[in-house]
Scaffold this motif. Sequence first.
Motif, PDB file in Angstrom:
ATOM      1  N   VAL A 107      -5.649   9.278  41.329  1.00 48.00           N
ATOM      2  CA  VAL A 107      -5.460   7.897  41.764  1.00 48.00           C
ATOM      3  C   VAL A 107      -6.191   6.945  40.819  1.00 48.00           C
ATOM      4  N   ALA A 108      -5.545   5.839  40.490  1.00 46.03           N
ATOM      5  CA  ALA A 108      -6.193   4.751  39.759  1.00 46.03           C
ATOM      6  C   ALA A 108      -6.535   3.663  40.771  1.00 46.03           C
ATOM      7  N   ALA A 109      -7.813   3.323  40.861  1.00 47.39           N
ATOM      8  CA  ALA A 109      -8.235   2.386  41.911  1.00 47.39           C
ATOM      9  C   ALA A 109      -9.363   1.486  41.425  1.00 47.39           C
ATOM     10  N   GLY A 110      -9.392   0.287  41.973  1.00 49.23           N
ATOM     11  CA  GLY A 110     -10.509  -0.614  41.732  1.00 49.23           C
ATOM     12  C   GLY A 110     -11.526  -0.466  42.852  1.00 49.23           C
ATOM     13  N   GLY A 111     -12.458  -1.392  42.907  1.00 48.77           N
ATOM     14  CA  GLY A 111     -13.412  -1.400  44.007  1.00 48.77           C
ATOM     15  C   GLY A 111     -12.742  -1.886  45.276  1.00 48.77           C
ATOM     16  N   GLY A 112     -13.359  -1.621  46.398  1.00 47.33           N
ATOM     17  CA  GLY A 112     -12.788  -2.030  47.674  1.00 47.33           C
ATOM     18  C   GLY A 112     -12.925  -3.513  47.922  1.00 47.33           C
ATOM     19  N   GLU A 113     -12.419  -3.922  49.064  1.00 49.71           N
ATOM     20  CA  GLU A 113     -12.387  -5.345  49.394  1.00 49.71           C
ATOM     21  C   GLU A 113     -13.653  -5.782  50.132  1.00 49.71           C
ATOM     22  N   ARG A 114     -13.981  -7.044  49.988  1.00 57.65           N
ATOM     23  CA  ARG A 114     -15.152  -7.621  50.646  1.00 57.65           C
ATOM     24  C   ARG A 114     -14.731  -8.308  51.935  1.00 57.65           C
ATOM     25  N   ASP A 115     -15.696  -8.572  52.795  1.00 56.17           N
ATOM     26  CA  ASP A 115     -15.448  -9.346  54.006  1.00 56.17           C
ATOM     27  C   ASP A 115     -15.654 -10.815  53.633  1.00 56.17           C
ATOM     28  N   ILE A 116     -14.547 -11.511  53.395  1.00 53.53           N
ATOM     29  CA  ILE A 116     -14.607 -12.876  52.868  1.00 53.53           C
ATOM     30  C   ILE A 116     -15.314 -13.825  53.838  1.00 53.53           C
ATOM     31  N   SER A 117     -15.088 -13.661  55.128  1.00 55.03           N
ATOM     32  CA  SER A 117     -15.702 -14.584  56.091  1.00 55.03           C
ATOM     33  C   SER A 117     -17.222 -14.456  56.073  1.00 55.03           C
ATOM     34  N   THR A 173     -10.295  10.251  41.187  1.00 53.05           N
ATOM     35  CA  THR A 173     -10.077   8.812  41.217  1.00 53.05           C
ATOM     36  C   THR A 173     -10.661   8.213  39.950  1.00 53.05           C
ATOM     37  N   PHE A 174      -9.843   7.460  39.223  1.00 54.00           N
ATOM     38  CA  PHE A 174     -10.284   6.809  37.996  1.00 54.00           C
ATOM     39  C   PHE A 174     -10.413   5.309  38.231  1.00 54.00           C
ATOM     40  N   MET A 175     -11.508   4.735  37.757  1.00 54.39           N
ATOM     41  CA  MET A 175     -11.695   3.289  37.767  1.00 54.39           C
ATOM     42  C   MET A 175     -11.686   2.788  36.332  1.00 54.39           C
ATOM     43  N   GLY A 176     -11.429   1.492  36.156  1.00 52.16           N
ATOM     44  CA  GLY A 176     -11.439   0.927  34.811  1.00 52.16           C
ATOM     45  C   GLY A 176     -10.243   0.055  34.543  1.00 52.16           C
ATOM     46  N   GLU A 177      -9.822  -0.693  35.554  1.00 49.83           N
ATOM     47  CA  GLU A 177      -8.726  -1.642  35.436  1.00 49.83           C
ATOM     48  C   GLU A 177      -7.484  -0.961  34.859  1.00 49.83           C
ATOM     49  N   VAL A 182      -3.463   4.530  32.991  1.00 53.61           N
ATOM     50  CA  VAL A 182      -3.030   5.343  31.850  1.00 53.61           C
ATOM     51  C   VAL A 182      -3.666   6.723  31.928  1.00 53.61           C
ATOM     52  N   ASP A 183      -4.962   6.761  32.161  1.00 51.49           N
ATOM     53  CA  ASP A 183      -5.658   8.049  32.190  1.00 51.49           C
ATOM     54  C   ASP A 183      -5.259   8.898  33.384  1.00 51.49           C
ATOM     55  N   ALA A 184      -4.942   8.278  34.509  1.00 54.90           N
ATOM     56  CA  ALA A 184      -4.475   9.056  35.662  1.00 54.90           C
ATOM     57  C   ALA A 184      -3.216   9.820  35.294  1.00 54.90           C
ATOM     58  N   ALA A 185      -2.268   9.139  34.647  1.00 54.46           N
ATOM     59  CA  ALA A 185      -1.029   9.804  34.232  1.00 54.46           C
ATOM     60  C   ALA A 185      -1.285  10.807  33.121  1.00 54.46           C
ATOM     61  N   ARG A 186      -2.156  10.462  32.190  1.00 53.70           N
ATOM     62  CA  ARG A 186      -2.431  11.349  31.054  1.00 53.70           C
ATOM     63  C   ARG A 186      -3.055  12.662  31.509  1.00 53.70           C
ATOM     64  N   ILE A 187      -4.024  12.588  32.398  1.00 52.79           N
ATOM     65  CA  ILE A 187      -4.704  13.800  32.873  1.00 52.79           C
ATOM     66  C   ILE A 187      -3.766  14.643  33.736  1.00 52.79           C
ATOM     67  N   ALA A 188      -2.985  13.987  34.584  1.00 53.66           N
ATOM     68  CA  ALA A 188      -2.046  14.729  35.431  1.00 53.66           C
ATOM     69  C   ALA A 188      -1.047  15.497  34.573  1.00 53.66           C
ATOM     70  N   LEU A 189      -0.497  14.824  33.560  1.00 58.85           N
ATOM     71  CA  LEU A 189       0.456  15.477  32.665  1.00 58.85           C
ATOM     72  C   LEU A 189      -0.207  16.627  31.918  1.00 58.85           C
ATOM     73  N   ALA A 190      -1.414  16.406  31.411  1.00 57.99           N
ATOM     74  CA  ALA A 190      -2.111  17.448  30.650  1.00 57.99           C
ATOM     75  C   ALA A 190      -2.401  18.673  31.508  1.00 57.99           C
ATOM     76  N   ARG A 191      -2.775  18.463  32.768  1.00 57.96           N
ATOM     77  CA  ARG A 191      -3.083  19.588  33.647  1.00 57.96           C
ATOM     78  C   ARG A 191      -1.832  20.428  33.935  1.00 57.96           C
TER      79      ARG A 191
END
Length: 400
Positions: A107-117, A173-177, A182-191
């Motif tokens: 999975v490619a993911a960013g950080g989670g969401e904040r409680d804006i209120s 899980t890969f982070m890094g915008e 790209v790396d999620a797909a690259r590693i999955a294909l390589a494996r």
Amino acid sequence: MTETTSATPEPVEVWITGIGLATSLGEGLDANWEALNAGRINVDEQRLAPYVVHPWAPVNLETQIPKKEQRQMEAWQRIGTYAAGLALDSAGLKGNKEILSRMDMIVAAGGGERDISVDTNVLNAEAKGNFSPGFLNERLMSDLRPTLFLAQLSNLLAGNIAIVHGVCGTSRTFMGEEVSGVDAARIALARIAGGQSEIALVGGSHNGERKDLLVLYEFGDYNLKDKFAPVWARKEHTGFALGSAGAFLVIESKAHALARGAKPFARLTSVVADRAKRREPGAVTATLEKLWSSVGPHDGRTAIITGATGAEPATSEERAFLEKHRDVPVRASGTRFGHTMETQFALGLALAALSISRGALFPAGDSSGVEIEMTQAPTQIVVVGAGHYRGEGMALVEAV
């Protein structure tokens, strides 16, 4: 004495057998394909003005996520878990416990969401001078729900998918915008190509309708403001319009797919990545040219689907690369779906596989001249990802 020689193993062919799309244009392959061919673009210039966003199209979440599980998720997790379910449905794997129990997940993911209120109340109190010693700790302890901290973990999307859909093989899980996709797909294909895996669920999700993200990107002057324009028409008003989308793919070895009677959308032939020294003018152009040469041989029916952001100077440098290949039809996913950060590369892969399986490239998204029409069915599509700040990658998706 008998001399023995070991035969070189045949390269493993990797197929895309499932696609899950839940975007601003709709849910599922037919809805997205119809919208693309109709030239529809779903943007909102008012709700988060002056910022332009591509809002997620409404879905019935309960068709993929039990209601009790939804309560533990933030929006980005619901989007991703929903799209992952669509991909499993598309691949004919929903409920297949034997395969799901050993299916890898990247999975490619960013950080989670904040409680804006809560954030807003704290900042307002500080601005009014009501910020006594210990105030911040007191507010955080009393106002924030305990599950929010779990929701902010980037690997919780993979956890949600495992719980809801039963995907219980290895998990990464890969982070890094953008480059994390790209790396999620690259590693999955390589494996899979290396025999370490037979089948994997790959993708990501993004909620672009977040005030905290808009503030974050505004510090770098990355947001598109006031009025929507296609990616290639933003020279005077640069920036990206954040989009909300989930995009997941099921990829597996040809042998594994044939054994279970699965049909491919397309073949994932290669994924390559690099990181240009962006302080050097022209570095992105040169790096993309190098990746173009290494991603694989190109035939006469090649197209490009790019996740070009609209942010500068990366987009201008990417456009300079595309100018060198003017005979290749180009489509910018950011024009149609907005910029979905970690999800943009998986979205490009999904659109490439969908286009190949439908025997056509969807129509051009603007009249700038960058995107020319393609009358023939594409036999291969190169997916390009150049991050708004760092990282470059390409993938080659081909007809089987």
